[in-house]
Design an enzyme around this catalytic site. Sequence first.
Site, PDB file in Angstrom:
ATOM      1  N   ARG A 115     -13.811   4.836 -18.635  1.00 42.79           N
ATOM      2  CA  ARG A 115     -13.196   3.879 -17.697  1.00 42.79           C
ATOM      3  C   ARG A 115     -14.150   2.698 -17.555  1.00 42.79           C
ATOM      4  O   ARG A 115     -15.239   2.854 -17.014  1.00 42.79           O
ATOM      5  CB  ARG A 115     -12.968   4.570 -16.342  1.00 42.79           C
ATOM      6  CG  ARG A 115     -12.293   3.688 -15.303  1.00 42.79           C
ATOM      7  CD  ARG A 115     -12.202   4.392 -13.966  1.00 42.79           C
ATOM      8  NE  ARG A 115     -11.521   3.570 -12.981  1.00 42.79           N
ATOM      9  CZ  ARG A 115     -12.106   2.601 -12.280  1.00 42.79           C
ATOM     10  NH1 ARG A 115     -13.396   2.330 -12.461  1.00 42.79           N
ATOM     11  NH2 ARG A 115     -11.421   1.892 -11.419  1.00 42.79           N
TER      12      ARG A 115
ATOM     13  N   LYS B   1     -22.116   0.263 -12.916  1.00 46.54           N
ATOM     14  CA  LYS B   1     -22.495   0.881 -11.635  1.00 46.54           C
ATOM     15  C   LYS B   1     -23.989   0.732 -11.352  1.00 46.54           C
ATOM     16  O   LYS B   1     -24.804   0.547 -12.259  1.00 46.54           O
ATOM     17  CB  LYS B   1     -22.026   2.347 -11.586  1.00 46.54           C
ATOM     18  CG  LYS B   1     -20.496   2.396 -11.395  1.00 46.54           C
ATOM     19  CD  LYS B   1     -19.951   3.778 -11.174  1.00 46.54           C
ATOM     20  CE  LYS B   1     -18.436   3.675 -10.923  1.00 46.54           C
ATOM     21  NZ  LYS B   1     -17.765   4.975 -10.996  1.00 46.54           N
TER      22      LYS B   1
HETATM   23  N1  HH2 Z   1     -14.946   4.435 -10.240  1.00 42.68           N
HETATM   24  C1  HH2 Z   1     -14.434   3.465  -9.439  1.00 42.68           C
HETATM   25  C2  HH2 Z   1     -13.082   3.502  -9.070  1.00 42.68           C
HETATM   26  N2  HH2 Z   1     -12.262   4.473  -9.507  1.00 42.68           N
HETATM   27  N3  HH2 Z   1     -11.909   6.424 -10.796  1.00 42.68           N
HETATM   28  C3  HH2 Z   1     -12.397   7.389 -11.584  1.00 42.68           C
HETATM   29  N4  HH2 Z   1     -11.585   8.366 -12.038  1.00 42.68           N
HETATM   30  N5  HH2 Z   1     -13.710   7.426 -11.955  1.00 42.68           N
HETATM   31  C4  HH2 Z   1     -14.601   6.476 -11.541  1.00 42.68           C
HETATM   32  O1  HH2 Z   1     -15.797   6.578 -11.912  1.00 42.68           O
HETATM   33  C5  HH2 Z   1     -14.118   5.422 -10.695  1.00 42.68           C
HETATM   34  C6  HH2 Z   1     -12.747   5.437 -10.333  1.00 42.68           C
HETATM   35  C7  HH2 Z   1     -15.308   2.368  -8.946  1.00 42.68           C
HETATM   36  O2  HH2 Z   1     -15.300   1.280  -9.815  1.00 42.68           O
HETATM   37  P1  HH2 Z   1     -14.410  -0.063  -9.646  1.00 42.68           P
HETATM   38  O3  HH2 Z   1     -12.965   0.226  -9.717  1.00 42.68           O
HETATM   39  O4  HH2 Z   1     -14.898  -1.031 -10.653  1.00 42.68           O
HETATM   40  O5  HH2 Z   1     -14.815  -0.631  -8.231  1.00 42.68           O
HETATM   41  P2  HH2 Z   1     -14.131  -0.635  -6.800  1.00 42.68           P
HETATM   42  O6  HH2 Z   1     -13.977   0.782  -6.371  1.00 42.68           O
HETATM   43  O7  HH2 Z   1     -15.094  -1.419  -5.950  1.00 42.68           O
HETATM   44  O8  HH2 Z   1     -12.784  -1.304  -6.940  1.00 42.68           O
END
Ligand code: HH2
Length: 278
Positions: A256, A221
């Site tokens: 995660r 992030k």
């Molecule tokens: N962060 C993201 C998405 N889902 N869920 C939880 N519980 N906690 C988090 O910190 C979290 C999450 C964002 O990351 P990512 O899936 O890599 O990116 P994107 O939302 O662009 O798909």
Amino acid sequence: MLWRCRDREFDLLDRTLVMGILNVTPDSFSDGGRYFAPEAAIARGRELIAEGADLLDVGAESTRPGSDPVAPAEQIRRLAPVLDALAADGAVLSVDTANAEVAADALRRGAHVVNDIRALHDPGMADVVARSGAGLVLMHMRGTPATMQDDPRYDDVVREVGQFLRQRRHVATNAGVDDACIALDPGIGFGKSAEHSLALLAATRTLAALGRPLLVGASRKSFLARLTGDSPPAERVPASLAAAAIAAYEGARILRVHDVAATVRVARVADALRPAQR
Ligand code: HH2
């Protein structure tokens, strides 16, 4: 501490879980487009399991700052072949959605966990989770992904996030969700400045004391890049591992992450060093 997810029960007393991220999206901030084709997503899911992921968090909607929602029918279309194949392999699957219809479909396909970044904002969600006995991640977010990074402000971010998580846990259990199924997540980067995200990470021990397993999602992030000067998300792996180590040492029970093989090693070291009470 136990975390119940349908027929799976994780004992988190001395083992931190590693949740591998699988984004079946064209536009996620780190891996957008790489696993959008079902075959590519299935292969990536198998790779993450082989690297030692305890479970996979499969999402069909990017929630990066400025992103727009994806309709439930489209989320289901993207997720279905991927969930079917990985469930047939016996993988433990989490579905990353805030939509009850999408969650219900994923649970029918064999998912064990609903990762709800809007913490039961959809009025149908609690019932879907309660009836299935699935694990439920309740995450804190301020605003929506479209607007959440427009100058977020808190008086005391740790106190306010803690209060929110306590309140959403109460709403979930009142609606019939088994408390043993609930995990809590401060929502790093969701309606938070870099300073807010750092304050929450630094407060892992306080948030872990809320009494349910704490999930931390710091992987790649942008608040990390603010510290290190790393630019594209793929450069942020060492910083992500440092964050994972500190979170696990301080009592987070679920990490995660995008980089599973390395994080599994981090988790084993943190597990060995963490004082017993955390
Ligand atoms: N962060 C993201 C998405 N889902 N869920 C939880 N519980 N906690 C988090 O910190 C979290 C999450 C964002 O990351 P990512 O899936 O890599 O990116 P994107 O939302 O662009 O798909």
